[in-house]
Design an enzyme around this catalytic site. Structure first.
Site, PDB file in Angstrom:
ATOM      1  N   ARG A 175       2.892   5.498   0.322  1.00  0.00           N
ATOM      2  CA  ARG A 175       2.768   6.582  -0.857  1.00  0.00           C
ATOM      3  C   ARG A 175       4.035   6.224  -1.811  1.00  0.00           C
ATOM      4  NH1 ARG A 175      -1.376   5.813   0.857  1.00  0.00           N
ATOM      5  NH2 ARG A 175      -2.981   7.643   1.413  1.00  0.00           N
ATOM      6  N   SER A 225      -5.888  14.799  -1.278  1.00  0.00           N
ATOM      7  CA  SER A 225      -4.911  15.334   0.098  1.00  0.00           C
ATOM      8  C   SER A 225      -3.608  16.015  -0.617  1.00  0.00           C
ATOM      9  CB  SER A 225      -4.449  14.040   0.689  1.00  0.00           C
ATOM     10  OG  SER A 225      -5.786  13.251   1.296  1.00  0.00           O
ATOM     11  N   GLU A 295       1.862  15.752  -1.688  1.00  0.00           N
ATOM     12  CA  GLU A 295       1.757  14.487  -2.036  1.00  0.00           C
ATOM     13  C   GLU A 295       1.188  14.803  -3.818  1.00  0.00           C
ATOM     14  OE1 GLU A 295      -2.147  11.404  -1.337  1.00  0.00           O
ATOM     15  OE2 GLU A 295      -0.859  12.012   0.398  1.00  0.00           O
TER      16      GLU A 295
END
Length: 305
Positions: A175, A225, A295
């Site tokens: 990420r 998410s 996130e």
């Protein structure tokens, strides 16, 4: 900003622009107050023109795709939002390579790959984001990541220069990439795929689609998410084990279907979502000692986590 109205008028004569545009219309959470201006450029030249304009006038700006990983504050954003999405989504297939503008949806690119009998992008067929956002965060799912298929990206630098950067120079990790640190804007990418069996490609895409439908709350607005995967753990399981399935703050809720998702049950505010995220983070730290990291990206003013 005393000249902001004039700036909007001047820029609006050069590019497609919406003034005081509610950001709830441009995020998958369906949440967010107005941005001072939302610009929808059609060409790399228009992107460069807008960025140059913002620098010249010291006007804050923020780049988004389809807003699938974004929470915008209820007060909105005091600046310009540069949206690279529907006006910026060309897809070209050339042999085993796909050249794509940053606003193209991952699902559309995966579909183009399948139609041309190319394999390697099946993992991305259900990720609800654009190529630009996927490259910036090295998006991944079901064992695949963008770094597995990315050959190079075209970016606009803070200085207004257009660069082509090999994937090997992007420091792609979980990420993360070097792109935000450098202040680059992704204009496009080249994906390197392989010839494959169309039936096997279609079967894999259908298999992953079925997994998403059965396991994820696709019927409610969310930003995917909510937390990054902590090393050695799964965020959703930690949240479930803490008894937080269905935990609600206002219109925001920890999904009853998948505890890794925060959903908008209806009428949720950004404050509801953020307060819920903060409380989940606090309880997980208290119960398991694990520090969850969101996130979801934030735009606008929010209290510190």
């Amino acid at each position: 900003m005393q000249n902001q109205k004039e700036w909007i008028e001047v820029l609006g004569e050069q590019v497609e622009l919406l003034a005081m545009e509610p950001m709830k219309n441009h995020t998958t959470f369906r949440i967010g107050g107005p941005a001072d201006a939302l610009v929808l450029p059609k060409t790399p030249e228009e992107v460069a023109k807008v960025v140059r304009f913002c620098h010249e006038h010291a006007w804050p700006y923020y780049v988004i795709g389809n807003g699938s990983n974004l929470l915008v504050s209820d007060e909105g954003y005091r600046g310009l939002v540069l949206q690279l999405y529907r006006n910026f989504n060309d897809i070209q297939v050339n042999g085993e390579m796909i050249t794509v503008q940053s606003g193209a949806m991952l699902a559309a690119v995966a579909r183009a790959a399948y139609q041309n009998h190319l394999t390697g992008l099946e993992f991305a067929s259900g990720i609800p984001g654009t190529i630009g956002g996927a490259v910036v965060m090295n998006a991944g799912a079901y064992g695949g990541e963008m770094k597995d298929v990315l050959k190079e990206v075209t970016v606009l630098t803070k200085e207004g220069e257009v660069l082509t950067v090999p994937a090997s120079d992007l420091e792609l990790g979980y990420r993360t990439s070097v792109i935000p640190k450098n202040g680059w804007i992704v204009l496009g990418a080249v994906l390197q795929l392989k010839a494959g069996d169309p039936e096997q490609i279609r079967a894999r895409m259908e298999e992953l689609k079925e997994q998403r439908i059965t396991k994820q709350p696709l019927d409610l607005p969310s930003a995917g998410s909510t937390f990054k995967r902590p090393e050695g753990y799964f965020a959703g399981k930690l949240i479930m084990d803490a008894g937080l399935r269905g935990f609600t703050v206002g219109g925001a809720q920890v999904s009853e279907k998948h505890c890794g998702f925060v959903v908008n049950r209806g009428g949720a505010t950004a404050a509801d979502v953020w307060n819920l995220i903060c409380e989940v983070k606090r309880r997980i730290k208290e119960q398991s000692g694990v520090e969850l990291q969101p996130e979801v990206k934030l735009l606008g003013e929010f209290p510190k986590l």
